[in-house]
Design a protein around this motif. Structure first.
Motif, short mmCIF file in Angstrom:
data_model
loop_
_atom_site.label_atom_id
_atom_site.label_comp_id
_atom_site.label_asym_id
_atom_site.label_seq_id
_atom_site.Cartn_x
_atom_site.Cartn_y
_atom_site.Cartn_z
N THR A 76 0.85 -1.18 0.00
CA THR A 76 0.00 0.00 0.00
C THR A 76 0.89 1.23 0.00
N ALA A 77 0.55 2.16 -0.91
CA ALA A 77 1.25 3.44 -0.99
C ALA A 77 0.23 4.55 -0.79
N PRO A 78 0.66 5.66 -0.18
CA PRO A 78 -0.25 6.81 -0.14
C PRO A 78 -0.61 7.19 -1.59
N ILE A 79 -1.87 7.43 -1.86
CA ILE A 79 -2.32 7.65 -3.23
C ILE A 79 -1.53 8.75 -3.95
N PRO A 80 -1.25 9.89 -3.32
CA PRO A 80 -0.50 10.92 -4.04
C PRO A 80 0.93 10.48 -4.42
N GLU A 81 1.45 9.47 -3.73
CA GLU A 81 2.82 9.00 -3.97
C GLU A 81 2.87 7.67 -4.73
N ARG A 82 1.71 7.11 -5.04
CA ARG A 82 1.65 5.76 -5.63
C ARG A 82 2.50 5.63 -6.88
N GLU A 83 2.36 6.53 -7.82
CA GLU A 83 3.09 6.42 -9.09
C GLU A 83 4.61 6.47 -8.87
N ALA A 84 5.07 7.44 -8.09
CA ALA A 84 6.50 7.58 -7.84
C ALA A 84 7.06 6.38 -7.08
N ALA A 89 10.01 1.25 -6.88
CA ALA A 89 10.01 -0.17 -6.53
C ALA A 89 10.56 -1.01 -7.68
N ALA A 90 10.32 -0.58 -8.91
CA ALA A 90 10.81 -1.33 -10.07
C ALA A 90 12.34 -1.38 -10.12
N ASP A 91 12.99 -0.45 -9.42
CA ASP A 91 14.45 -0.41 -9.40
C ASP A 91 15.08 -1.24 -8.28
N VAL A 92 14.25 -1.83 -7.42
CA VAL A 92 14.77 -2.67 -6.33
C VAL A 92 15.30 -3.97 -6.94
N PRO A 93 16.54 -4.34 -6.64
CA PRO A 93 17.08 -5.60 -7.18
C PRO A 93 16.20 -6.79 -6.80
N GLY A 94 15.84 -7.59 -7.79
CA GLY A 94 14.96 -8.74 -7.59
C GLY A 94 13.54 -8.47 -8.03
N VAL A 95 13.14 -7.21 -8.14
CA VAL A 95 11.79 -6.87 -8.59
C VAL A 95 11.76 -6.97 -10.12
N VAL A 96 10.77 -7.70 -10.63
CA VAL A 96 10.66 -7.89 -12.08
C VAL A 96 9.43 -7.22 -12.69
N GLU A 97 8.46 -6.82 -11.85
CA GLU A 97 7.27 -6.15 -12.36
C GLU A 97 6.57 -5.44 -11.23
N VAL A 98 6.03 -4.26 -11.53
CA VAL A 98 5.25 -3.50 -10.55
C VAL A 98 3.99 -3.01 -11.25
N GLN A 99 2.86 -3.17 -10.59
CA GLN A 99 1.58 -2.69 -11.12
C GLN A 99 0.95 -1.75 -10.12
N GLU A 100 0.42 -0.63 -10.63
CA GLU A 100 -0.35 0.29 -9.81
C GLU A 100 -1.82 -0.11 -9.92
N VAL A 101 -2.49 -0.20 -8.78
CA VAL A 101 -3.90 -0.59 -8.74
C VAL A 101 -4.71 0.62 -8.28
N ASN A 107 -2.60 -1.12 -3.19
CA ASN A 107 -2.65 -0.45 -4.48
C ASN A 107 -1.37 -0.53 -5.30
N VAL A 108 -0.39 -1.30 -4.83
CA VAL A 108 0.83 -1.55 -5.60
C VAL A 108 1.14 -3.05 -5.49
N GLY A 131 8.92 3.49 1.39
CA GLY A 131 7.67 4.08 1.86
C GLY A 131 6.45 3.26 1.51
N LEU A 132 6.67 2.05 0.97
CA LEU A 132 5.57 1.14 0.68
C LEU A 132 5.32 0.28 1.91
N HIS A 133 4.06 0.10 2.26
CA HIS A 133 3.70 -0.79 3.37
C HIS A 133 3.38 -2.16 2.78
N VAL A 134 4.17 -3.17 3.14
CA VAL A 134 3.95 -4.53 2.65
C VAL A 134 2.85 -5.16 3.48
#
Length: 157
Positions: A76-84, A89-101, A107-108, A131-134
């Motif tokens: 979960t990301a704060p809505i105003p910060e979701r896109e950024a 998150a896509a730049d974190v090593p090991g991450v292969v895909e990120v979707q905004e919901v 929502n991420v 700043g993402l809440h898992v």
């Protein structure tokens, strides 16, 4: 609003590329629609230039490649910060895909590959530091895809 309306040829090209981009040639599409291969290549270039066709991606079976831990991490990301935050998150090593919901909670969606549990823990911690809440983590067993039927010209008849 779309840049332009897709016609039958555009839709057929997109459908075939979604089904199998690597094995689809402009000659094959051209022959089935009675147009030239250069027309199909020009349409593909125009679809790319217009941002409709954004890329060609390898479909990797991570388990076969020796990576047993293919994981969906729900954040979960704060809505105003979701896109950024999703882009970061896509730049974190090991991450292969990120979707905004488009919703308030969960929502991420992050798909990540880890070699072991410690690697997945590190990815979760890196996402948290951004700043993402898992809120949930699930191992992915398999992914099944199909092309969007709305692009299939043969189904329109």
């Amino acid at each position: 609003m779309p840049i332009r309306e897709l016609d039958e040829l555009d839709r057929e090209i997109l459908h075939r590329l979604q089904a199998e981009a690597r094995g689809t040639s402009s000659t094959d599409v051209a022959a089935s629609l009675d147009v030239s291969a250069s027309t199909v290549r020009n349409r593909i270039q125009r679809l790319e230039a217009d941002g409709v066709l954004r890329g060609y991606h390898a479909d990797v079976d991570y388990e076969s490649a020796g990576y047993q831990l293919f994981t969906l991490i729900v954040c979960t990301a704060p809505i105003p910060e979701r896109e950024a935050l999703a882009a970061a998150a896509a730049d974190v090593p090991g991450v292969v895909e990120v979707q905004e919901v488009m919703k308030g909670e969960s929502n991420v969606l992050v798909r990540a590959v880890g070699e072991d549990g410690d690697d997945l823990t590190r990815i979760g911690e890196d996402l948290d530091e951004l700043g993402l809440h898992v809120s949930d983590e699930d191992l992915i067993r398999a992914t099944h895809r199909s092309p969007y039927a709305g692009f299939d010209v043969d189904d329109d008849e």
